[in-house]
Design an enzyme around this catalytic site. Structure first.
Site, short mmCIF file in Angstrom:
data_model
loop_
_atom_site.label_atom_id
_atom_site.label_comp_id
_atom_site.label_asym_id
_atom_site.label_seq_id
_atom_site.Cartn_x
_atom_site.Cartn_y
_atom_site.Cartn_z
N HIS A 43 -1.94 2.33 7.13
CA HIS A 43 -2.42 2.26 5.75
C HIS A 43 -2.29 3.67 5.16
O HIS A 43 -2.22 4.66 5.89
CB HIS A 43 -3.87 1.79 5.68
CG HIS A 43 -4.32 1.45 4.29
ND1 HIS A 43 -3.55 0.73 3.41
CD2 HIS A 43 -5.48 1.75 3.61
CE1 HIS A 43 -4.20 0.58 2.27
NE2 HIS A 43 -5.35 1.19 2.37
N ASP A 88 -8.76 4.59 -3.05
CA ASP A 88 -7.77 3.60 -2.62
C ASP A 88 -7.34 2.78 -3.82
O ASP A 88 -8.10 1.92 -4.30
CB ASP A 88 -8.34 2.69 -1.54
CG ASP A 88 -7.27 1.83 -0.87
OD1 ASP A 88 -6.32 1.44 -1.57
OD2 ASP A 88 -7.39 1.56 0.33
N CYS A 126 0.81 -1.22 0.00
CA CYS A 126 0.00 0.00 0.00
C CYS A 126 0.84 1.27 0.00
O CYS A 126 0.46 2.27 -0.60
CB CYS A 126 -0.98 0.00 1.16
SG CYS A 126 -0.24 -0.18 2.80
#
Length: 640
Positions: free
Chosen positions: A315, A332, A288
Site C-alpha cells: 500500500h 490516505d 492506491c
C-alpha cells in the site's frame, strides 16, 4: 537526454566513478540491443558483486537502468518484452557520448581497468573495448541475505529518486491548473476562522485545513478502478492478465498494461498503470499507487510539505507536515482519511513490517507511527538487518542533503528527533481507525484481507466517542449537535459552533457501516458495507460526571429505504428503550426525562439482490445541499 534526472546525476560523479559505472551500463544495454531475444541478457541479479559494488553506490546509476526500461523484480532487475528498446538506446547513446568525451580528454581510466580484472556479470575481459559488446555471463548465486539487502536498497533508491518529480516547478503549475486551488484555499481559511472562533486556544494552522479540503476534493475527483467498463458495450469486464505496452504507455511510465476483457463482446479494454504523475493529472483513475502518486504531487503544488509513504505489505499513501502541530500527519487519499495512522494495522488487519517515507530531503523509517504492536512488528522485519537499514538510510540522507543550508539541516534533524520520541510510545486506536478498507470492490478487499482488522476488537466491540457537556453547555443547560452528510461534519452548536470532521469521529459504536459517495448522482449517505446482511451505528450521550440529568430530548434523523430494506431507530436509557421514526422530522422523546445518559441506535437490514446493502440508507443527501442537516439532537438539562 539533458532532461533526464538520472543521466544528469550520473554525470555528477567523479571521473573514475563515472567511467566505471558507464562501462557496466553500456554493457547491459549493448547486450540487450545485440541479443534482443535472449532472456538471460535481459535481467541483472541484484546480489551480483559487480552490480552491488560498481553500480549501487554510484549516484544516478541504478536510476539510469530504470529510465532505460528495467523494472524491479524480487531478486533481479528485469528488462521486460514490453519495454521500449528505443528508450534504452537513447539513454545508452547519451552515456556513451559523455564517456567518449571524457576518454578523449585523457582522463584516468585506471579504475576501469581494475574493474575489468574483477569478477563481473558482464564479461571476464572487460579491459578491452571489444568486451563492451560481449554477452553477459549469468552471475553465480549469492546468499539470500545479500540479495534481499540489495533488493531493498533498489527499492529505497527508486522511491527516493521518484519523489524528485514532485519538485518540478512546471509540473507543480500543471497540477495547480487541475486543482480548484482558490476554492480550496478559501474554504480552508473559512474553516480555520470558524475553529479559532469556536476555540480561542485552537493550535491548528491553515495547512491542517488545506489538506482536509484537498483530500475531500481528490476523493471526489479521482476514480478508483477495479475493472474498466467495456470500451464497446459499456458492460463489465474482468482483469485477464497483461497486454504489451505501447511507446506512449512507456513514455508515461506504464510498464504494465492490464487487459480488462469483456465476455460479451470478446474485446479487451486497455488499462495502462501509469507511474508519471503528470499523466495521472489527466486520467485521474487508478488504484492506491496512482492515487498516492498524484495526490502527493497535488500537495506539493499547494505548497504543503509532503512525503510519499511506501508500505512493504502493498500500500502507499502520503504524509503532510503540519507546522502548527510540529508533526507529520498521515493522509490516505483512497480513504479520505487524515491522522488515522493505525487504520491499516487495527482497521484493515495488516501485518506490517516496513513503512518508509520519502521526501525531497530525506528518507525516514516511519513504521512505528503505524503500529501499536511494536514487538510483533519486529518479528516480521527479517528482510534486512536493522543496523544495515539504519546505516543505508543515513547514507542516502547524507548524500541528498549535501547541498542544503545548515539551517535546513538543523530543522530536519529537529523534526526527526520529535518523530523518534513519538515512535517510542505506541498509541491506542481511535474510533476512526477501527473500520475495514472502503476503497476497491468487496472481492478485491476480501482477497487482500483488508475488510476488517484481524486479532483486534471489531468495530462492534470497540468503544468510541461519548458526548459529555462542556463548560459552555453546563452553563446553558443545553447540548445541541447536528450532522451534515453532504459536508461530512458535525457541528456542536451549543459549544460555540465547534466543527468536527468525518461521520465516524463522534460515533460510539459502528458495525458494517460506511459512508457511500455516489459520484454519478452527486448523492451521499451511510449504508451497510457490501456483503453484510446487517449494519448498526450508535451515538452516546452521558451527563453523569457533570451532575446533570435530562429535562427533555428532541431528535431529527433522516433515513430512506428501497425495496425490502429496513432502518430501525431506537433510543436506549438504562432499562428504557424507545423507538422513533427516521422521517426527517423533529420528534420529542419524553421517556428520557430524568435519565443521566442515553444512546441513539440505528439498525440497517433487508434489501434485495447483490445491491441489498444500498436498500437501507441513513442521511441520504445531495452534495449540493451543503447547509442542510440530516441528523440533529437537542438535549435540555437540569440539576440531578
Amino acid at each position: 537526454m539533458s532532461g533526464s534526472p538520472a543521466v544528469t546525476a550520473l554525470f555528477e560523479n567523479s571521473n573514475e566513478e563515472f567511467l566505471d559505472a558507464s562501462k557496466l551500463l553500456l554493457t547491459y544495454a549493448d547486450n540487450i540491443i545485440r541479443y534482443p531475444n535472449e532472456e538471460k541478457y535481459r535481467s541483472i541479479r541484484i546480489g551480483n558483486p559487480t552490480f552491488s559494488t560498481k553500480l549501487l553506490p554510484i549516484k544516478g546509476a541504478v536510476e539510469c537502468l530504470f529510465e532505460m526500461g528495467f523494472e524491479e523484480a524480487e531478486t533481479h532487475l528485469v528488462f521486460p518484452k514490453s519495454a521500449s528498446v528505443e528508450q534504452l538506446k537513447l539513454i545508452r547513446e547519451t552515456i556513451a557520448a559523455e564517456r567518449d568525451q571524457r576518454l578523449r580528454g585523457g582522463q584516468s581510466v585506471q579504475s576501469s581497468a581494475q574493474a575489468a580484472a574483477a569478477p563481473s556479470s558482464a564479461s571476464a575481459s572487460e579491459g578491452s573495448a571489444a568486451a563492451l559488446s560481449q554477452p553477459v555471463t549469468p552471475p553465480a548465486a549469492q546468499p539470500s541475505s545479500l540479495e534481499s539487502s540489495m533488493s531493498f536498497f533498489v527499492t529505497l533508491q527508486s522511491n527516493f529518486q521518484h519523489v524528485m518529480q514532485y519538485e518540478n516547478l512546471e509540473l507543480q503549475q500543471k497540477a495547480r491548473n487541475h486543482i480548484p486551488h482558490q476554492q480550496i484555499s478559501s474554504t480552508a481559511e473559512h474553516r480555520l476562522k470558524e475553529a479559532k472562533q469556536a476555540d480561542s486556544g485552537c493550535k491548528l494552522g491553515i495547512e491542517d485545513f488545506l489538506v482536509l479540503e484537498l483530500l475531500s476534493w481528490f476523493k471526489k475527483d479521482f476514480s478508483w478502478v477495479d475493472s474498466l467498463p467495456c470500451s464497446h458495450c459499456g458492460g463489465s469486464t474482468q482483469n485477464s492478465g497483461s497486454l504489451s505496452a505501447t511507446p506512449d504507455d512507456l513514455r508515461w511510465g506504464a510498464q504494465r498494461v492490464e487487459n480488462h476483457y469483456c465476455q460479451s463482446c470478446k474485446l479487451s479494454t486497455r488499462f495502462p498503470r501509469y507511474n508519471n504523475p503528470e499523466k495521472l493529472l489527466e486520467t485521474r483513475r487508478g488504484r492506491c499507487g496512482e492515487w498516492a502518486n498524484c495526490f502527493t504531487l497535488c500537495c506539493r503544488a499547494m505548497g504543503l510539505e509532503a512525503r510519499y509513504v511506501w508500505d512493504s505489505t502493498d500500500h502507499v499513501w502520503t504524509e503532510i507536515y503540519s507546522p502548527s502541530q510540529r508533526r507529520w500527519l498521515h493522509c490516505d487519499p483512497c480513504e479520505n482519511a487524515c491522522d488515522k495512522p493505525l487504520l491499516y494495522e487495527v482497521g484493515w488487519g495488516k501485518k506490517l513490517a516496513y513503512i518508509l517515507a520519502f521526501s525531497k530531503d530525506q528518507v525516514v523509517d516511519v513504521t512505528w507511527r503505524y503500529s501499536c504492536k511494536h514487538p510483533e512488528v519486529l518479528t516480521r522485519r527479517t528482510r534486512v538487518q536493522e543496523a544495515w537499514l539504519l546505516h543505508t538510510i543515513n547514507g542516502l540522507n547524507a548524500s541528498r542533503q549535501q547541498a542544503l543550508s545548515p539551517e535546513r539541516k538543523k530543522e530536519l534533524t529537529e523534526r526527526l528527533l520529535v518523530e523518534l520520541v513519538e515512535f517510542i510510545s505506541p498509541k491506542k486506536p481511535k474510533a476512526g481507525e477501527l473500520g475495514g478498507r472502503n476503497s476497491g470492490s468487496l472481492a478485491w478487499r476480501l482477497a487482500r484481507g483488508e475488510t476488517r482488522g484481524a486479532d483486534t476488537e471489531t468495530p462492534a466491540q470497540a468503544a468510541g466517542f461519548v458526548f459529555t457537556p462542556t463548560d459552555e453547555e453546563k452553563s446553558n443547560r443545553l447540548l445541541h449537535v447536528r450532522y451534515s452528510s453532504s459536508k461530512d461534519q458535525y457541528c456542536r452548536v451549543s459549544n460555540n459552533g465547534e466543527v468536527i470532521q468525518s461521520w465516524d469521529q463522534c460515533v460510539w459504536r459502528k458495525e458494517s457501516v460506511f459512508r457511500k459517495l455516489e459520484e454519478d448522482w452527486q448523492m451521499v449517505y451511510l449504508a451497510r458495507t457490501e456483503g453484510s446482511s446487517q449494519g448498526k451505528i450508535s451515538w452516546k450521550f452521558d451527563f453523569t460526571s457533570a451532575g446533570l440529568k435530562i429535562k427533555s430530548v428532541s431528535i431529527m434523523a433522516s433515513s430512506q429505504t428501497f425495496h425490502s430494506g429496513r432502518v430501525c431507530w431506537h433510543v436506549h436509557a438504562g432499562l428504557i428503550t424507545s423507538e422513533f421514526s427516521g422521517d426527517g422530522k423533529m420528534q420529542s422523546l419524553q421517556s428520557l426525562s430524568g435519565s443521566s445518559e442515553f444512546t441513539v441506535v440505528a439498525g440497517l437490514s433487508g434489501g434485495e439482490g447483490d445491491a441489498s446493502w444500498q436498500h437501507s440508507q441513513l442521511f441520504r443527501q445531495s452534495l449540493k445541499e451543503m447547509e442542510e442537516s440530516s441528523f440533529e439532537i437537542f438535549v435540555h438539562l437540569e440539576e440531578a
